[in-house]
Scaffold this motif. Structure first.
Motif, PDB file in Angstrom:
ATOM      1  N   GLY A  61       0.655  -1.376   0.037  1.00  0.00           N
ATOM      2  CA  GLY A  61      -0.017  -0.127   0.268  1.00  0.00           C
ATOM      3  C   GLY A  61       0.811   1.203  -0.078  1.00  0.00           C
ATOM      4  N   ASP A  62       1.826   1.344   0.856  1.00  0.00           N
ATOM      5  CA  ASP A  62       2.864   2.305   0.834  1.00  0.00           C
ATOM      6  C   ASP A  62       3.467   2.792  -0.701  1.00  0.00           C
ATOM      7  OD1 ASP A  62       2.537   2.852   3.490  1.00  0.00           O
ATOM      8  OD2 ASP A  62       4.201   1.548   4.244  1.00  0.00           O
ATOM      9  N   LEU A  63       3.714   1.589  -1.232  1.00  0.00           N
ATOM     10  CA  LEU A  63       4.433   1.629  -2.494  1.00  0.00           C
ATOM     11  C   LEU A  63       3.330   2.275  -3.622  1.00  0.00           C
ATOM     12  CD1 LEU A  63       6.406  -1.644  -2.859  1.00  0.00           C
ATOM     13  CD2 LEU A  63       7.261   0.792  -2.615  1.00  0.00           C
ATOM     14  N   LEU A  64       2.273   1.665  -3.497  1.00  0.00           N
ATOM     15  CA  LEU A  64       1.277   2.130  -4.338  1.00  0.00           C
ATOM     16  C   LEU A  64       0.825   3.798  -4.173  1.00  0.00           C
ATOM     17  CD1 LEU A  64      -0.552   1.199  -6.492  1.00  0.00           C
ATOM     18  CD2 LEU A  64      -2.269   0.578  -4.842  1.00  0.00           C
ATOM     19  N   LEU A  65       0.963   4.225  -2.843  1.00  0.00           N
ATOM     20  CA  LEU A  65       0.750   5.408  -2.408  1.00  0.00           C
ATOM     21  C   LEU A  65       1.715   6.415  -3.049  1.00  0.00           C
ATOM     22  CD1 LEU A  65      -0.642   5.372   0.966  1.00  0.00           C
ATOM     23  CD2 LEU A  65      -2.051   6.079  -1.156  1.00  0.00           C
ATOM     24  N   MET A  66       3.134   5.934  -3.087  1.00  0.00           N
ATOM     25  CA  MET A  66       4.325   6.685  -3.479  1.00  0.00           C
ATOM     26  C   MET A  66       4.050   6.684  -4.921  1.00  0.00           C
ATOM     27  SD  MET A  66       7.668   5.069  -1.523  1.00  0.00           S
ATOM     28  CE  MET A  66       7.222   4.019  -0.362  1.00  0.00           C
ATOM     29  N   LEU A  67       3.820   5.731  -5.752  1.00  0.00           N
ATOM     30  CA  LEU A  67       3.482   5.734  -6.956  1.00  0.00           C
ATOM     31  C   LEU A  67       2.537   6.968  -7.424  1.00  0.00           C
ATOM     32  CD1 LEU A  67       3.857   4.967  -9.927  1.00  0.00           C
ATOM     33  CD2 LEU A  67       2.043   3.310  -9.551  1.00  0.00           C
ATOM     34  N   GLY A  68       1.322   7.009  -6.385  1.00  0.00           N
ATOM     35  CA  GLY A  68       0.325   8.002  -6.736  1.00  0.00           C
ATOM     36  C   GLY A  68       0.606   9.315  -6.501  1.00  0.00           C
ATOM     37  N   LEU A  69       1.487   9.453  -5.476  1.00  0.00           N
ATOM     38  CA  LEU A  69       1.979  10.883  -5.349  1.00  0.00           C
ATOM     39  C   LEU A  69       2.843  11.562  -6.303  1.00  0.00           C
ATOM     40  CD1 LEU A  69       2.609  10.665  -1.472  1.00  0.00           C
ATOM     41  CD2 LEU A  69       1.054  12.082  -2.620  1.00  0.00           C
ATOM     42  N   PHE A  70       3.938  10.649  -6.921  1.00  0.00           N
ATOM     43  CA  PHE A  70       4.649  10.989  -8.168  1.00  0.00           C
ATOM     44  C   PHE A  70       3.491  11.492  -9.306  1.00  0.00           C
ATOM     45  CE2 PHE A  70       8.250   8.697  -5.792  1.00  0.00           C
ATOM     46  CZ  PHE A  70       9.025   9.902  -5.815  1.00  0.00           C
ATOM     47  N   ILE A  71       2.723  10.302  -9.376  1.00  0.00           N
ATOM     48  CA  ILE A  71       1.633  10.689 -10.611  1.00  0.00           C
ATOM     49  C   ILE A  71       1.111  12.047 -10.378  1.00  0.00           C
ATOM     50  CG2 ILE A  71      -0.383   9.878 -11.579  1.00  0.00           C
ATOM     51  CD1 ILE A  71       1.099   6.986 -11.633  1.00  0.00           C
ATOM     52  N   LEU A  72       0.600  12.117  -9.329  1.00  0.00           N
ATOM     53  CA  LEU A  72      -0.106  13.315  -8.984  1.00  0.00           C
ATOM     54  C   LEU A  72       0.519  14.584  -9.134  1.00  0.00           C
ATOM     55  CD1 LEU A  72      -2.876  14.767  -7.744  1.00  0.00           C
ATOM     56  CD2 LEU A  72      -1.894  14.691  -5.553  1.00  0.00           C
ATOM     57  N   PHE A  73       1.875  14.584  -8.763  1.00  0.00           N
ATOM     58  CA  PHE A  73       2.816  15.773  -9.217  1.00  0.00           C
ATOM     59  C   PHE A  73       2.732  15.966 -10.693  1.00  0.00           C
ATOM     60  CE2 PHE A  73       6.837  17.193 -10.598  1.00  0.00           C
ATOM     61  CZ  PHE A  73       7.034  18.296  -9.955  1.00  0.00           C
ATOM     62  N   PHE A  74       3.074  14.932 -11.466  1.00  0.00           N
ATOM     63  CA  PHE A  74       3.145  15.062 -13.082  1.00  0.00           C
ATOM     64  C   PHE A  74       1.629  15.492 -13.655  1.00  0.00           C
ATOM     65  CE2 PHE A  74       6.979  12.495 -12.353  1.00  0.00           C
ATOM     66  CZ  PHE A  74       7.702  13.248 -12.843  1.00  0.00           C
TER      67      PHE A  74
END
Length: 152
Positions: A61-74
């Motif tokens: 879940g942490d890894l998925l949230l990290m991915l989501g945060l990077f994608i949200l930035f872009f």
């Protein structure tokens, strides 16, 4: 190549972590039950030892949230460029945010903190895109008339 670029401009990139979550939720919850899925999301995928010596267990879940945060930035930075596909992109962003909220409320496997935070990212992307488009409207977001903000 041009078709892929248009699709990239229209589809919210935050669809990626949501689809990844939904894929694993559907498979795991259907075969082993939603409780097993939520436990697997919170279980540490690997452990990093910090310089202090403390272990940091990073879950799926942490890894998925990290991915989501990077994608949200872009996703938010690509909103800076105005394209003719912006209305389709914002419509799809609204649909994604609504679908995420509905899945969070209705389906047991989606009622996790991880999916709630992914849903929150989708809502922030949607709201940020709307605010950006209002601020960058040719009339400054005040309507098409030549008068002041009150229509005079």
């Amino acid at each position: 190549m041009m078709v892929l670029r248009r699709i990239f401009e229209m589809v919210p990139i935050l669809t990626v972590p949501v689809v990844i979550y939904a894929f694993f939720a559907a498979i795991t919850a259907a075969t082993r039950g939603p409780d097993i899925f939520t436990q697997a999301m919170e279980r540490g995928a690997f452990v990093l030892t910090m310089p202090s010596g403390a272990p940091w267990a990073v879950s799926g879940g942490d890894l998925l949230l990290m991915l989501g945060l990077f994608i949200l930035f872009f996703e938010l930075t690509r909103g800076v460029g105005v394209s003719r596909y912006a209305i389709i992109h914002h419509t799809l962003a609204v649909l994604l945010a609504l679908c995420c909220a509905g899945a969070f409320l209705v389906f047991e496997a989606f009622a996790t903190s991880t999916f709630f935070l992914l849903t929150l990212m989708c809502w922030l992307d949607m709201i940020g895109g709307v605010i950006f488009n209002i601020a960058n409207a040719p009339s400054g977001g005040r309507g098409g008339g030549g008068g002041d903000a009150y229509g005079d």
